[in-house]
Design an enzyme around this catalytic site. Structure first.
Site, mmCIF file in Angstrom:
data_model
loop_
_atom_site.group_PDB
_atom_site.id
_atom_site.type_symbol
_atom_site.label_atom_id
_atom_site.label_comp_id
_atom_site.label_asym_id
_atom_site.label_seq_id
_atom_site.Cartn_x
_atom_site.Cartn_y
_atom_site.Cartn_z
ATOM 1 N N ASP A 446 0.857 -1.189 0.000
ATOM 2 C CA ASP A 446 0.000 0.000 0.000
ATOM 3 C C ASP A 446 0.890 1.235 0.000
ATOM 4 O O ASP A 446 2.086 1.153 0.256
ATOM 5 C CB ASP A 446 -0.868 0.032 1.258
ATOM 6 C CG ASP A 446 -1.995 -0.970 1.194
ATOM 7 O OD1 ASP A 446 -2.425 -1.283 0.083
ATOM 8 O OD2 ASP A 446 -2.442 -1.439 2.258
ATOM 9 N N ASP A 744 -4.590 -3.067 4.950
ATOM 10 C CA ASP A 744 -5.074 -2.550 6.233
ATOM 11 C C ASP A 744 -6.594 -2.559 6.354
ATOM 12 O O ASP A 744 -7.135 -2.511 7.438
ATOM 13 C CB ASP A 744 -4.541 -1.129 6.494
ATOM 14 C CG ASP A 744 -4.853 -0.173 5.347
ATOM 15 O OD1 ASP A 744 -5.665 -0.541 4.467
ATOM 16 O OD2 ASP A 744 -4.294 0.936 5.335
ATOM 17 N N ASP A 748 -9.371 -5.770 2.164
ATOM 18 C CA ASP A 748 -8.079 -6.357 1.766
ATOM 19 C C ASP A 748 -7.963 -7.818 2.186
ATOM 20 O O ASP A 748 -7.026 -8.512 1.785
ATOM 21 C CB ASP A 748 -6.910 -5.574 2.409
ATOM 22 C CG ASP A 748 -6.715 -4.212 1.768
ATOM 23 O OD1 ASP A 748 -6.979 -4.104 0.560
ATOM 24 O OD2 ASP A 748 -6.321 -3.272 2.471
#
Length: 1012
Positions: A446, A744, A748
């Site tokens: 990310d 997070d 996901d």
């Protein structure tokens, strides 16, 4: 049901109570309450069919809430804990009505629905814990040290050796008396218990380590409201009466009742097994259960039961964390152990047959040179004693041959690595991830919080096509300011709290929310509480990573007008707008030219690494509001644009460079604008000159063939959804990559589960993401991800070092014992001596080599592939060279030692034993580096290694010089010690020379398979 029936049903109990001796006050009190309840049930029955609910009297309310055992003097809380627990467990709406709904429960628990527990003193929290219990659950007792001793003793070879030791002890005492006869059997017993003790200690310590990690992983931070302020507390500190804030991805920390919120849905699959999400609301289903996860929306709940009073607590108290998980590497090693064990068993069986044959054919002599077996003249005791000694020798060969130290080495290195990784901000949830991470070839990361600091601040503000400088809100129309206030204050899950005039704002929420709220409160003078009180929220469309926007419909109390406010990704909001406000408050048409200008503004902010957020608004009529179930999101008016700066983490570029140098490809997958993503990827060194940048939608629309062709070249994927991330992981795995993924959010979870290693974020990560992951990165920092890669490689390399060291000893010990038994009819190394060698190899060797720290050299090599053999050509070269050298010198000592050194057989056997042990000590240094010639590099940092070497040498001196009868040795003079040390030290130059010989990359055994 008639009145008489009800009274008849109640009377037996009442009669019983009235007949009981009323010397105690509680008898009469109980009777009164029981009678009252009978009358109340009568009243409920008679009014059941009336259309209107009969107003409740104050006495009714008191009776329903004061359901406290009357022997409890402290009636501080006007509610019985048991009835409160049952209320939620049974989802009893009727009982909740008796409590006067959730407000009545809150009142009984002395909780303010808006401000939470407001007393704030420790005495109140202590009283709540005493009355309702704490939010902890009983755990099954940890396995004791004795349990691990018993488990170690159950090993078959240990049991056989113990049997041999018992027989040897019995016959020895019978033949030589207690004073002299206990040595042989007693020595084996001591050695066996030493091996058992060391094994039990290491397993016990590992178990304790798991318990500690389990405690850390269960210690979730929960957001509650106390004294009117939001604050983070540990899940273990939650008490009954707490008001808990819930958002997407949170775990419900205790049983409770829904207070308020929007679109709240929970996943109860952990409790019920049902995968469908359950909607939570005030009217039909206000019941929330501990252990469930928030799937959508947000809300507040009041805690009614904690710990063992919840169903989750009762379930968890019966489940102990499984620390018996077997990793892929452990499975491979168990297979290797089994194969070597079979060879060892074969050799031991042959030795047993040879020794028994030689004994019974009269080819063996005792210490005085007399023939041991003389047919019927030999006593039965002596025959049994001799056979027991032969069996013990054969069994000991099996003990040395079976490398039970391999699984122990894996356990030690994994436990040690987990402990050290925790210090390096990485909490391992699944053991297998430790070793798999060393094989990772791609990391999909990310952007926000991982590559950046997640310390966001609004740095740019555009109103219409005009850039508003910081500190100049006075130039903005009051109408636009009002819309911005409403759009920020009502369309958020964060809060702004200011204790007193002049004090600083306390802002809670996600980093993006905090940045916007801080800007609105400080630069635009927003009073959040005042705005909330002036409006009624009608409907909310909560933010999630798929939509990338959130909306709210509200009614103003002052004029009853209805407005919709939207906030989200700038280009997505802009696409829904047909007009815009300028600074003077004038609404202008958003034509093609104006739209291009706004797109240019957004691209300009994105290119400066800013996250662009837009605010939009629309007034709607009452009729439209009643007709539309979904929030209106077309023909909006753009109110303003803000650019939020989130600087890159210091050191992240170096971490990316380290990973790329180590052959690990880094891909950035973000929900941000493509220009923002490009700017950050370039700054971090992820975007290479020939690298591709794609958007999630574009990648999704490729054909499977196109995706497989381009997936390796893609460096950045912007505006991606969780599905795009999952698709990327699947494509990479199909191409043979070992994939690590950071995540997070709740969405996901599929990608984290699909990846070979799922890495969740400890600070920003939701509980759902953490539960789906293998490793939790505690500081959300990419540099910690790079450290995990290094530790993963360290685990794998340490295991290889130990395998090389262990197999060298196995090969040497087996060959020497077999050759000596066949040719001379005796085993040069006794059972006790072989057990001592086994202890050095298995336990001390594992401790020394399995706890080596990672070095920079580990990141100079490419990742280890999925199918690469555990024992490489380099390892075969090293171990065979050392084993052949040890076999050669020990066989020379066995057959020519007496004549070369002019010593008797006992001293010769001691020289063989001493040289063999010292060879392992010196070879332990060689095993530190598999390929590097300088085996002493960094040795001063390996204090544990040096300590174990020192302990081994000291114990060996004790064995030879002071424990003669125990170890069956003779004292050696200085010259003999010098010879032993010189012969053993020769393994160093041999190790250096052998590393000069190049070996092919292709595994040796693959040639055999090819020939087949």
């Amino acid at each position: 049901m008639s009145v008489s029936t009800i009274l008849h049903a109640s009377f037996p109990c009442i009669e019983f109570l009235l007949d009981a001796p009323l010397s105690k006050k509680w008898h009469s009190a109980f009777a009164k309450i029981y009678c009252s309840r009978a009358l109340l049930s009568l009243r409920k029955t008679t009014t059941k069919n009336t259309s209107k609910r009969v107003p409740r009297s104050s006495s009714y309310t008191v009776l329903s809430i004061v359901d406290v055992p009357l022997d409890n003097n402290d009636q501080y809380f006007k509610v019985d804990p048991r009835s409160l627990t049952e209320l939620v467990k049974e989802k009893n709406l009727d009982r909740l009505h008796e409590f006067d709904e959730v407000h009545g429960v809150a009142s009984a628990l002395k909780t303010d629905i808006d401000g939470g527990i407001c007393s704030g003193d420790e005495e109140d929290f202590a009283r709540r814990r005493e009355t309702f219990g704490s939010n902890t659950y009983k755990k099954p007792p940890s396995k004791s040290f004795f349990h691990f001793m018993v488990e170690a003793f159950k090993d078959v070879t240990i049991l056989i050796l113990s049997g041999c030791a018992a027989l040897s002890l019995a016959f020895g005492i019978k033949e030589h008396g207690l004073k002299e006869g206990w040595y042989d059997g007693g020595s084996i017993f001591v050695a066996v218990f030493l091996v058992i003790g060391v094994s039990a200690v290491s397993n016990y310590r590992q178990s304790r380590q798991f318990d500690k990690l389990s405690k850390v992983s269960n210690n979730i931070q929960i957001e509650v409201i106390r004294n009117g302020r939001r604050q983070q507390i540990s899940i273990f500190e939650i008490v009954v009466g707490d008001v808990v804030c819930l958002k997407i991805g949170d775990q419900v920390p205790a049983d409770g009742l829904f207070l308020n919120g929007q679109s709240l849905q929970v996943d109860e699959s952990s409790m019920t097994g049902e995968s469908d999400h359950v909607e939570i609301n005030s009217s039909q289903n206000p019941f929330l259960f501990s252990g469930t996860k928030v799937a959508d929306g947000y809300g507040h709940m009041i805690v009614t039961s904690v710990g063992m009073n919840t169903l989750w607590g009762q379930m968890m108290s019966q489940i102990s964390r499984d620390n018996g998980e077997q990793t892929p590497l452990q499975a491979r090693l168990n297979k290797l152990t089994s194969s070597i064990g079979k060879v060892g068993l074969t050799v031991a069986f042959l030795v047993l047959i040879v020794l028994l044959t030689r004994y019974f054919t009269g080819n063996t002599t005792d210490e005085n040179g007399n023939q041991e077996f003389i047919g019927s003249k030999t006593k039965v005791d002596k025959i049994v004693n001799a056979v027991v000694a032969i069996v013990a020798s054969a069994v000991t060969i099996v003990v040395v041959a079976i490398p039970e130290g391999l699984p122990l080495a894996v356990t030690l290195t994994l436990a040690y690595s987990m402990k050290r990784m925790m210090m390096d901000q990485a909490m391992v949830r699944k053991l297998s991830a430790c070793e798999t991470m060393g094989s990772a070839t791609v990391i999909c990361t990310d952007k926000t919080g991982t590559l950046t600091l997640n310390q966001m601040k609004v740095t740019k503000f555009w109103l219409g096509q005009e850039y508003i400088k910081e500190g100049s809100p006075s130039s903005i129309s009051p109408r636009v300011v009002e819309l911005l206030h409403e759009g920020v204050a009502l369309n958020t899950t964060g809060t702004v709290y200011k204790a007193t005039t002049g004090s600083e704002f306390e802002i809670s929420g996600s980093p993006t929310e905090k940045a916007i709220l801080s800007w609105a409160a400080q630069d635009l003078s927003m009073d959040m509480e005042k705005i909330k009180q002036s409006c009624i929220i009608l409907q909310v469309d909560a933010f999630n990573s798929k939509k990338k926007r959130s909306g709210v419909m509200m009614r103003k109390k002052i004029d009853n007008t209805i407005n919709v406010h939207w906030k989200g990704a700038a280009e997505m909001i802009l696409a829904k707008c047909s007009s815009y406000y300028d600074a003077s408050g004038t609404v202008k048409n958003l034509d093609h030219d104006a739209r291009e200008i706004f797109e240019h503004i957004i691209e300009g902010m994105a290119a400066s690494s800013l996250r662009c957020i837009a605010f939009a608004h629309k007034s709607i009529s009452e009729e439209v509001q009643e007709d539309d179930k979904m929030l209106t999101e077309d023909s909006l008016s753009l109110v303003g644009l803000v650019g939020i700066k989130d600087p890159c983490r210091p050191g992240v570029k170096n971490a990316v460079d380290d990973c790329q140098h180590a052959g690990v490809n880094i891909k950035m997958i973000t929900g941000d604008n493509v220009f923002t993503a490009k700017a950050i990827a370039t700054e971090c060194g992820i975007l290479r000159p020939n690298g591709l940048v794609v958007e999630g939608g574009e990648f999704r629309n490729y054909t499977p063939e196109q995706r497989m062709e381009k997936v390796d070249k893609i460096c950045v994927m912007a505006r991606s959804s969780p599905f795009d991330k999952l698709l990327m992981v699947q494509c990479l795995k199909q191409k043979g990559h070992v994939v690590a993924v950071t995540g997070d959010g709740t969405n996901d979870a599929p990608a984290l589960k699909e990846a070979d290693i799922g890495l969740s974020m400890g600070i920003q990560g939701t509980e759902v993401a953490k539960e789906s992951s293998d490793i939790v990165i505690m500081d959300d920092n990419f540099a910690s991800v790079a450290t995990v890669v290094k530790w993963g490689r360290c685990v794998y390399t340490n295991i290889q070092k130990f395998i090389q060291f262990q197999l060298t000893v196995n090969v040497a010990a087996l060959v020497i014992n077999f050759v000596a038994a066949v040719s001379a009819g005796e085993v040069p190394l006794t059972a006790v001596q072989l057990l001592w060698v086994n202890l050095i190899m298995d336990t001390l060797g594992a401790l020394a080599l399995a706890t080596e720290k990672p070095t920079g050299e580990l990141m100079d090599k490419p990742p280890v592939g999925r199918t690469k053999p555990l024992i490489t050509n380099v390892m075969w070269r090293n171990l065979l060279a050392q084993a052949l050298y040890q076999i050669a010198i020990l066989l020379i000592l066995q057959f020519r030692g007496e004549s070369i050194f002019g010593v008797n057989e006992k001293v010769k056997d001691t020289l063989i034993f001493n040289t063999f042990v010292l060879c392992q000590v010196f070879n332990e240094f060689n095993a530190r580096k598999l390929e590097k010639k300088n085996v002493f590099k960094g040795i001063h940092k390996s204090k544990l290694f040096l300590g174990i070497i020192a302990i081994t040498v000291i114990l060996q001196v004790l064995m030879v010089e002071f424990l003669k009868k125990f170890a069956d040795t003779e004292r050696l003079n200085w010259g003999q010690w010098g010879v032993c040390i010189s012969l053993a030290a020769t393994s160093w130059p041999i190790g250096w020379l052998i590393k000069c010989i190049p070996v092919p990359e292709r595994p040796f055994f693959s040639y055999l398979k090819w020939k087949k």
